[in-house]
Design an enzyme around this catalytic site. Sequence first.
Site, PDB file in Angstrom:
ATOM      1  CG  ASP A   1      31.720   3.523  48.138  1.00 57.59           C
ATOM      2  OD1 ASP A   1      30.656   4.178  48.214  1.00 57.59           O
ATOM      3  OD2 ASP A   1      31.787   2.307  48.369  1.00 57.59           O
TER       4      ASP A   1
ATOM      5  CD  GLU B   1      28.688   0.529  47.494  1.00 58.15           C
ATOM      6  OE1 GLU B   1      28.070   0.479  48.575  1.00 58.15           O
ATOM      7  OE2 GLU B   1      29.463  -0.369  47.108  1.00 58.15           O
TER       8      GLU B   1
ATOM      9  CG  HIS C   1      13.390   0.271  21.018  1.00 61.29           C
ATOM     10  ND1 HIS C   1      13.406   1.243  20.039  1.00 61.29           N
ATOM     11  CD2 HIS C   1      14.022  -0.804  20.493  1.00 61.29           C
ATOM     12  CE1 HIS C   1      14.027   0.772  18.976  1.00 61.29           C
ATOM     13  NE2 HIS C   1      14.403  -0.463  19.225  1.00 61.29           N
TER      14      HIS C   1
ATOM     15  CG  ASP D   1      13.641   2.088  12.217  1.00 61.37           C
ATOM     16  OD1 ASP D   1      12.419   2.112  12.417  1.00 61.37           O
ATOM     17  OD2 ASP D   1      14.481   2.272  13.112  1.00 61.37           O
TER      18      ASP D   1
ATOM     19  CE  LYS E   1      17.887   2.466  11.589  1.00 61.80           C
ATOM     20  NZ  LYS E   1      17.774   3.109  12.911  1.00 61.80           N
TER      21      LYS E   1
ATOM     22  NE  ARG F   1      20.488   0.346  14.602  1.00 61.34           N
ATOM     23  CZ  ARG F   1      20.925   1.565  14.830  1.00 61.34           C
ATOM     24  NH1 ARG F   1      22.214   1.850  14.776  1.00 61.34           N
ATOM     25  NH2 ARG F   1      20.091   2.542  15.092  1.00 61.34           N
TER      26      ARG F   1
ATOM     27  CB  THR G   1      24.547   8.773  17.296  1.00 66.55           C
ATOM     28  OG1 THR G   1      23.857   8.080  16.235  1.00 66.55           O
ATOM     29  CG2 THR G   1      25.129   7.763  18.264  1.00 66.55           C
ATOM     30  CB  ALA G   2      21.235  12.858  15.733  1.00 68.79           C
TER      31      ALA G   2
ATOM     32  CB  THR H   1      18.526   6.992  12.614  1.00 70.82           C
ATOM     33  OG1 THR H   1      19.275   5.928  13.176  1.00 70.82           O
ATOM     34  CG2 THR H   1      17.300   6.463  11.909  1.00 70.82           C
TER      35      THR H   1
HETATM   36  C1  R5P Z   1      16.196   2.181  16.484  1.00 71.86           C
HETATM   37  O1  R5P Z   1      15.653   1.135  16.276  1.00 71.86           O
HETATM   38  C2  R5P Z   1      15.510   3.373  17.081  1.00 71.86           C
HETATM   39  O2  R5P Z   1      14.153   3.407  16.752  1.00 71.86           O
HETATM   40  C3  R5P Z   1      16.185   4.665  16.639  1.00 71.86           C
HETATM   41  O3  R5P Z   1      16.052   4.776  15.230  1.00 71.86           O
HETATM   42  C4  R5P Z   1      17.644   4.659  16.998  1.00 71.86           C
HETATM   43  O4  R5P Z   1      17.822   4.375  18.356  1.00 71.86           O
HETATM   44  C5  R5P Z   1      18.254   6.014  16.689  1.00 71.86           C
HETATM   45  O5  R5P Z   1      19.620   5.925  16.928  1.00 71.86           O
HETATM   46  P1  R5P Z   1      20.612   7.016  16.357  1.00 71.86           P
HETATM   47  O6  R5P Z   1      20.039   8.362  16.713  1.00 71.86           O
HETATM   48  O7  R5P Z   1      21.905   6.719  17.092  1.00 71.86           O
HETATM   49  O8  R5P Z   1      20.745   6.811  14.897  1.00 71.86           O
END
Ligand code: R5P
Length: 311
Positions: free
Chosen positions: A38, A40, A130, A169, A192, A194, A223-224, A226
Amino acid sequence: MNELVTLMSGTANSDLSNKIADYLGIKLCDMDVGRFSDGEIKVNINENIRGKDVFIIQPTFPPAENMMELLIMMDACYRASASRITAVIPYYGYARQDRKDQPRVPITAKLVANLIETAGANRVLALELHAAQIQGFFDVQVDNLFAAPVILEYIRGKNFKDLTIVSPDVGGIKMGRAFAKKLGANLAIADKRRTASDSSELMNIIGEVAGSDIIILDDIISTAGTITQAAEALKKAGAGRIMAAATHPVFSGPALERLEASCIEEIVVTNSIPYTGSEKCSKVKVLDVSELLGEAIRRIHTEESISMLFV
Ligand code: R5P
């Protein structure tokens, strides 16, 4: 390394685990990490680990099965009477929800810390959490390494003349300043804002960038959005060549297409997460952090200081 150490690998990044084992000159523990019909997760450790100092290497990027594997492996080690279990987590998933900044939201970075401790971790070795305060979400010791030594060495080899480090950021300013100081570069900031959990809008570039070569520095590329928005704004502001550097190549959704289409010449990441997208984006350069993690494991086992790994 001696016979008291056991090095284990989950299935999330076996290439990195093999490299760490090579650096340490030991074999990975004989074990089976498979699935029931399944789906697991089923773990069997095929050698005696009673009394061993066990290091389990598993980054916890999606899918959540990577996290479950780590938890289940730790439980198996605990029940097999390991003397100490260290969770080696090159990428700590769910870290970005690290505070309650609006009503009715979770703090997943704390939830995951609780899960890891409950499963049996006696200590944690992480790479570029992070947010540094995530260390305090654990009641066991956490060593939080930085990929900076590996990334800086690569950047130095590029012989930039007039270089500016750009933090995309405010949260990245501290790291950006440290890089700028070590490279004799200037520092600028992309302001930046959000707009949703996975999208952002670039407002402004703070600092002088005209005519300067640029390295946009971040901890994660997801997602790139930023990094590519920052690159566009920097080009508009008259920047020269643009490169990006980030520790964790999460590369979700449209990331690779965005990076390929962007004005960024090269994107430097580490192998904390395996990179499988070279057909979609040829600009990604992957740096190896196995020696950094391997040396930290060696020093933790022998109870030597790991502070020389931060320079
Ligand atoms: C956000 O606080 C992180 O440091 C990155 O800037 C963020 O995770 C990048 O996300 P994405 O590539 O989706 O813009």
